[in-house]
Enzyme design. Sequence first.
Site, PDB file in Angstrom:
ATOM      1  CG  HIS A 150      -1.937  -0.500   1.169  1.00 57.55           C
ATOM      2  ND1 HIS A 150      -2.879  -1.637   2.337  1.00 57.55           N
ATOM      3  CD2 HIS A 150      -3.023  -1.705   0.085  1.00 57.55           C
ATOM      4  CE1 HIS A 150      -3.630  -2.267   2.263  1.00 57.55           C
ATOM      5  NE2 HIS A 150      -3.585  -2.043   0.637  1.00 57.55           N
TER       6      HIS A 150
ATOM      7  CE1 TYR B 102      -7.571  -5.209   3.931  1.00 60.14           C
ATOM      8  CE2 TYR B 102      -6.500  -3.653   3.752  1.00 60.14           C
ATOM      9  CZ  TYR B 102      -7.749  -4.620   3.328  1.00 60.14           C
ATOM     10  OH  TYR B 102      -7.430  -4.572   1.908  1.00 60.14           O
TER      11      TYR B 102
END
Length: 308
Positions: free
Chosen positions: A278, A287
């Site tokens: 990312h 998450y």
Amino acid sequence: MAPALAVEAEDYLGWLSNERGRAPRTVASYRADLSSFSAWLDERGTDLLGASSADVAAYLSHLRSDLKRSSSTVARAAVSLRGLYRFLVAEDLTSNDPAGTLDVPRAPAGLPRALRRDQIEMLLASPVGDDPLVRRDRAMLEVLYGMGLRASELTALSLGDIDLDERLMRVWGKGGKERIVPVGRHAANAVKEWLSGAGRGALEPDSWATQDDARALFLNNRARRITRQGVWLVVRRHGDRVGLGRDQLSTHVLRHSCATHMLDGGADIRSVQELLGHASISSTQRYTAVSQERLTEVYRQAHPRARY
């Protein structure tokens, strides 16, 4: 007969369901919109990836003027197309966004969905046997979940990208960015079995079609580098076998499950960010919300002072 939806569109629909949490009825509406647009493009000799902004405008005009669709139906089609092409651009599947100038409302962000660990175990146990394609499927599923790879990253892997002695893998992410990720024991063993003479070796031809095929880590049954369509079919076949429907499983879901299970197991967010590639920590922070929801659920079920 309408053409089958391209794998890129199937990926988008899976992403809507599993990451954005859209209801099955909503996803079905998006599927109908994209199928209609795809069939319209097919009649004109092009496809979703080859569509232009003029094609998008002409299609919406066709709905409005020729088919006399309501303004709400046309607006929903515009939302479907805008969402599809935003997804394709974000995933580096195309640089072309023919719906980029459409003025449509943006849907609220949702939380990614992850499989339970018992569901993951069922899926990973699905490829049974020792023939070459079973070995390949087992290795692909282990790598997708174990390393949290995107489907496009899996298809780009070459033999020189994996070091089984050091259990490291070089992954090429969005924009050609390189990262080195650790390979788990189960994934390493599965890849080793695939690379044996009874696995990949059994598919190797006397003469390779291209040097790129010869370098590819994962092959299809014709000894060509596996495509995203091929990866999607492998995931779907084994998902169907263990009762995980299209609304529950995609390559994205395996990636989300990897991240969520790592955070559940105590991994820090920066490590998960590095593993998944990312660019921004904000992408990974989604998450933590999933893990927090699970923590809250467990607490409410287990703590005697939390249930009342």
